[in-house]
Motif scaffolding. Structure first.
Motif, PDB file in Angstrom:
ATOM      1  N   MET A  81       0.838  -1.193   0.000  1.00 28.60           N
ATOM      2  CA  MET A  81       0.000   0.000   0.000  1.00 28.60           C
ATOM      3  C   MET A  81       0.883   1.258   0.000  1.00 28.60           C
ATOM      4  O   MET A  81       1.833   1.356   0.781  1.00 28.60           O
ATOM      5  N   PRO A  82       0.599   2.228  -0.861  1.00 29.63           N
ATOM      6  CA  PRO A  82       1.399   3.462  -0.861  1.00 29.63           C
ATOM      7  C   PRO A  82       1.143   4.300   0.392  1.00 29.63           C
ATOM      8  O   PRO A  82       0.087   4.208   1.032  1.00 29.63           O
ATOM      9  N   ASP A  83       2.112   5.150   0.734  1.00 29.62           N
ATOM     10  CA  ASP A  83       2.019   5.967   1.946  1.00 29.62           C
ATOM     11  C   ASP A  83       0.800   6.880   1.923  1.00 29.62           C
ATOM     12  O   ASP A  83       0.179   7.119   2.963  1.00 29.62           O
ATOM     13  N   GLU A  84       0.450   7.397   0.739  1.00 28.16           N
ATOM     14  CA  GLU A  84      -0.682   8.310   0.658  1.00 28.16           C
ATOM     15  C   GLU A  84      -1.979   7.633   1.101  1.00 28.16           C
ATOM     16  O   GLU A  84      -2.789   8.216   1.823  1.00 28.16           O
ATOM     17  N   ARG A  85      -2.164   6.385   0.676  1.00 34.36           N
ATOM     18  CA  ARG A  85      -3.375   5.672   1.084  1.00 34.36           C
ATOM     19  C   ARG A  85      -3.350   5.359   2.574  1.00 34.36           C
ATOM     20  O   ARG A  85      -4.373   5.426   3.255  1.00 34.36           O
ATOM     21  N   LEU A  86      -2.182   5.017   3.099  1.00 37.86           N
ATOM     22  CA  LEU A  86      -2.077   4.788   4.543  1.00 37.86           C
ATOM     23  C   LEU A  86      -2.457   6.029   5.325  1.00 37.86           C
ATOM     24  O   LEU A  86      -3.161   5.955   6.342  1.00 37.86           O
ATOM     25  N   ARG A  87      -2.007   7.191   4.861  1.00 36.06           N
ATOM     26  CA  ARG A  87      -2.349   8.439   5.567  1.00 36.06           C
ATOM     27  C   ARG A  87      -3.854   8.682   5.537  1.00 36.06           C
ATOM     28  O   ARG A  87      -4.433   9.166   6.521  1.00 36.06           O
ATOM     29  N   ARG A  88      -4.493   8.377   4.406  1.00 40.74           N
ATOM     30  CA  ARG A  88      -5.950   8.546   4.328  1.00 40.74           C
ATOM     31  C   ARG A  88      -6.663   7.619   5.315  1.00 40.74           C
ATOM     32  O   ARG A  88      -7.660   7.997   5.932  1.00 40.74           O
ATOM     33  N   ILE A  89      -6.139   6.411   5.456  1.00 37.49           N
ATOM     34  CA  ILE A  89      -6.744   5.465   6.407  1.00 37.49           C
ATOM     35  C   ILE A  89      -6.607   5.987   7.836  1.00 37.49           C
ATOM     36  O   ILE A  89      -7.571   5.977   8.617  1.00 37.49           O
ATOM     37  N   TYR A  90      -5.424   6.459   8.179  1.00 33.86           N
ATOM     38  CA  TYR A  90      -5.207   6.925   9.549  1.00 33.86           C
ATOM     39  C   TYR A  90      -6.058   8.152   9.883  1.00 33.86           C
ATOM     40  O   TYR A  90      -6.343   8.426  11.047  1.00 33.86           O
ATOM     41  N   ALA A  91      -6.469   8.887   8.846  1.00 33.27           N
ATOM     42  CA  ALA A  91      -7.280  10.087   9.074  1.00 33.27           C
ATOM     43  C   ALA A  91      -8.777   9.792   9.162  1.00 33.27           C
ATOM     44  O   ALA A  91      -9.573  10.701   9.385  1.00 33.27           O
ATOM     45  N   GLU A  92      -9.162   8.518   9.017  1.00 33.18           N
ATOM     46  CA  GLU A  92     -10.584   8.176   8.953  1.00 33.18           C
ATOM     47  C   GLU A  92     -11.346   8.485  10.228  1.00 33.18           C
ATOM     48  O   GLU A  92     -12.517   8.854  10.193  1.00 33.18           O
ATOM     49  N   THR A  93     -10.729   8.304  11.369  1.00 32.53           N
ATOM     50  CA  THR A  93     -11.440   8.493  12.635  1.00 32.53           C
ATOM     51  C   THR A  93     -11.469   9.950  13.074  1.00 32.53           C
ATOM     52  O   THR A  93     -11.911  10.260  14.174  1.00 32.53           O
ATOM     53  N   GLY A  94     -11.006  10.841  12.218  1.00 29.85           N
ATOM     54  CA  GLY A  94     -11.021  12.254  12.580  1.00 29.85           C
ATOM     55  C   GLY A  94      -9.754  12.638  13.313  1.00 29.85           C
ATOM     56  O   GLY A  94      -8.920  11.793  13.660  1.00 29.85           O
ATOM     57  N   PRO A  95      -9.591  13.915  13.581  1.00 30.39           N
ATOM     58  CA  PRO A  95      -8.367  14.378  14.244  1.00 30.39           C
ATOM     59  C   PRO A  95      -8.283  13.885  15.684  1.00 30.39           C
ATOM     60  O   PRO A  95      -9.295  13.642  16.339  1.00 30.39           O
ATOM     61  N   ASP A  96      -7.055  13.730  16.145  1.00 27.92           N
ATOM     62  CA  ASP A  96      -6.785  13.358  17.532  1.00 27.92           C
ATOM     63  C   ASP A  96      -7.013  14.596  18.407  1.00 27.92           C
ATOM     64  O   ASP A  96      -6.281  15.579  18.308  1.00 27.92           O
ATOM     65  N   PHE A  97      -8.038  14.555  19.262  1.00 28.56           N
ATOM     66  CA  PHE A  97      -8.347  15.716  20.089  1.00 28.56           C
ATOM     67  C   PHE A  97      -7.146  16.148  20.922  1.00 28.56           C
ATOM     68  O   PHE A  97      -6.846  17.341  21.043  1.00 28.56           O
ATOM     69  N   SER A  98      -6.420  15.172  21.486  1.00 25.79           N
ATOM     70  CA  SER A  98      -5.303  15.537  22.363  1.00 25.79           C
ATOM     71  C   SER A  98      -4.165  16.203  21.599  1.00 25.79           C
ATOM     72  O   SER A  98      -3.336  16.903  22.206  1.00 25.79           O
ATOM     73  N   ALA A  99      -4.114  16.016  20.256  1.00 28.97           N
ATOM     74  CA  ALA A  99      -3.063  16.650  19.460  1.00 28.97           C
ATOM     75  C   ALA A  99      -3.492  18.001  18.899  1.00 28.97           C
ATOM     76  O   ALA A  99      -2.668  18.721  18.314  1.00 28.97           O
ATOM     77  N   GLU A 100      -4.754  18.378  19.060  1.00 30.73           N
ATOM     78  CA  GLU A 100      -5.225  19.671  18.573  1.00 30.73           C
ATOM     79  C   GLU A 100      -4.681  20.807  19.432  1.00 30.73           C
ATOM     80  O   GLU A 100      -4.342  20.622  20.606  1.00 30.73           O
ATOM     81  N   ILE A 101      -4.630  21.992  18.848  1.00 32.22           N
ATOM     82  CA  ILE A 101      -4.095  23.155  19.545  1.00 32.22           C
ATOM     83  C   ILE A 101      -5.174  23.795  20.414  1.00 32.22           C
ATOM     84  O   ILE A 101      -6.312  23.982  19.986  1.00 32.22           O
TER      85      ILE A 101
END
Length: 546
Positions: A127-147
């Motif tokens: 799987m290419p990195d771009e598709r992996l990044r899209r998968i990891y973004a599926e659950t929405g942003p990590d609240f604890s990592a937001e500013i």
């Protein structure tokens, strides 16, 4: 189980990213099967069908691949860390193997030894990195990592920052963490990003005033109750501050009333604390790192004399439940989990339930109880009562060094065998290791195989009789008991359900096998079929219509 209509529809459907057909008449490589399972899971789940040609019109040719599906299931679980079921289907005398692959969890991807496979036409490709990044973004942003736009350095507790530095230095002594400025330390921990503080910085290091102003629900409430009666708790503490320094204080409060359970066998004496420190710490860490901070509730730690209840707002993260939490990971607040990992407080992105299960089994306590969990909260109960002191002595005899090499799956198998429960397919791969270690023994063959704790440990504990009872009577004695009961009930005959009561330690299949042996020997006969069938002795005249 697949029905004939479903199988017909399956082989008539076009091959897609969800179904893979392979003739595999002579066999199929395990390595290829693992890759196909990964690719199918990453594309939403599906089936691998062995014994059917891949081009339409398809032919059912049958397959000799993986003649022990349960063993292959165990191998896949050990290789991939996911449960995959296999079904043997018979079509016009041909054996077809259907591999049912579940879909990956939202925001996660399966891999085989570091390679994330996917389908590309008829081929499998990484799987290419771009598709992996899209998968990891599926659950929405990590609240604890937001500013948190309103947070300033003054909103963080200097003592908590120093505590972070000490823990990190202890975990990574060669990185000169003691020499870093506060700003660089926080930036290296990704608590400070682009000159702005994340919510994780506040949640782990914030002052009481800052959390009260910006995120009041970020608190842990400890209660001690001497019984289940309603009303005020005997002791109640509210921790609305950065969590990092709070964990030690919560354990201190628990340990104030953590009595020792005393056991003695001959000259051997040992004390076991009601609440295990590591299990309690891991449970609290999971509650804080996986809770939903958009939910208005607080984390509760309620201690009773023989149990602790830890309630975390928000329910399980997407795709996680009580059945798969030991094998699947989907951290809700990844940034918090990563910082806790840097501090050496958690091992794998906030997943510590394997350590909790190990502690419960090693101390002969009930497994973690999630029965009160709902969509709005995870409710974990840790029971502290020792169930079987003799099992503690058994594990002591196994030896601490040997137990240190056991995986969590090994402990689960030993616990199941101790409780006389069947070992599921996804744990079956560990049986060989435990048999080689002499910890368990195998009784019977084929579908009637059972496992029990080894004879030498029962003898060491002076419980040879318990071993004999659990191992069961020999085959001929079992058949004699069945025959005696059939003869005593000759007038009316005996149903299978009643014969199972004669030998409660055997499965229905094992009892039926013994009955078939008695029938072939001419000692008994059966009249009727299915549930109406009754067994009679062959040398007894009777009129079944009376």
């Amino acid at each position: 189980m697949t029905t004939p209509d479903e199988f017909r529809a399956l082989i008539e459907s076009p091959e897609s990213t969800r179904v893979e057909f392979k003739a595999a008449s002579g066999g199929f490589h395990f390595e290829e099967l693992a890759k196909y399972c990964v690719a199918l899971a990453n594309e939403g789940g599906g089936k691998v069908v062995l014994g059917v040609t891949d081009r339409r019109p398809r032919s059912v040719v049958g397959t000799r691949a993986f003649d022990e599906p349960g063993r292959t299931e165990a191998g896949l679980f050990e290789r991939l860390g996911h449960r995959i079921s296999m079904e043997e289907y018979r079509h016009e005398g041909n054996r077809v193997l259907i591999v049912h692959v579940p879909a990956r969890l939202p925001g996660t991807a399966w891999h085989d030894r570091g390679t994330y496979w996917m389908r590309s036409g008829d081929a499998l490709v990484p799987m290419p990195d771009e598709r992996l990044r899209r998968i990891y973004a599926e659950t929405g942003p990590d609240f604890s990592a937001e500013i948190c736009l309103d947070a300033q350095l003054s909103d963080l507790d200097p003592a908590a920052i120093e505590f972070l530095r000490q823990l990190w230095q202890r975990k990574a002594p060669g990185q000169d963490i003691q020499l870093r400025s506060d700003e660089r330390l926080l930036a290296d921990a990704e608590l400070l990003v682009g000159g702005r503080f994340t919510w994780a910085a506040l949640l782990l290091l914030g002052t009481r005033e800052a959390l009260g102003r910006l995120l009041g629900q970020a608190e842990v409430i400890f209660e001690y109750r001497s019984n289940d009666a309603p009303g005020p708790a005997a002791d109640r503490r509210e921790f609305r501050q950065g969590f990092l320094p709070v964990l030690d204080e919560i354990w201190r409060l628990v340990n104030l009333r953590n009595d020792l359970q005393h056991f003695q066998q001959g000259l051997f004496v040992w004390d076991v604390p009601t609440f295990d420190e590591r299990a309690v710490r891991e449970a609290v860490l999971n509650a804080v790192s996986h809770r939903d901070y958009r939910h208005g509730g607080s984390v509760f730690v309620r201690q009773y004399p023989r149990r602790i209840e830890i309630v975390s707002p928000g329910g399980f993260p997407p795709g996680i439940n009580e059945q798969n939490l030991l094998w699947e990971q989907n951290p809700r607040n990844r940034r918090i989990a990563e910082v806790l990992g840097k501090c050496g407080l958690v091992e794998r992105a906030g997943q510590g339930f394997d350590l909790i299960y190990r502690a419960c089994i090693q101390q002969s306590k009930p497994l973690p109880d999630f029965s009160r969990t709902s969509e709005s909260s995870v409710w974990l109960t840790l029971h502290g009562e020792i169930q079987d002191p003799e099992f503690l002595r058994f594990l002591e005899e196994v030896g601490r060094e040997r137990l240190a090499t056991f995986s969590t799956e090994d402990f689960l198998v030993v616990d199941l065998v101790h409780r006389e429960q069947p070992v599921p397919a996804h744990l079956a791969a560990r049986l060989s290791y435990l048999l080689d270690q002499g910890v368990i023994e195998r009784v019977g063959r084929g579908r009637g195989v059972r496992h029990l704790l080894s004879r030498r440990f029962y003898r060491f504990l002076g419980q040879g009789g318990v071993y004999t009872r659990r191992r069961g009577l020999d085959r001929e004695t079992n058949k004699a008991l069945l025959l005696r009961h059939i003869e005593d009930s000759a007038e009316m005959g005996t149903r299978l359900e009643e014969l199972q009561q004669v030998l409660p330690g055997l499965s229905r299949y094992q009892v039926q096998t013994l009955l078939r042996e008695l029938k072939r020997a001419g000692r008994i006969k059966v009249e009727g079929v299915t549930r109406a069938a009754r067994w009679f002795p062959t040398d007894q005249k009777h009129n079944p219509t009376q």
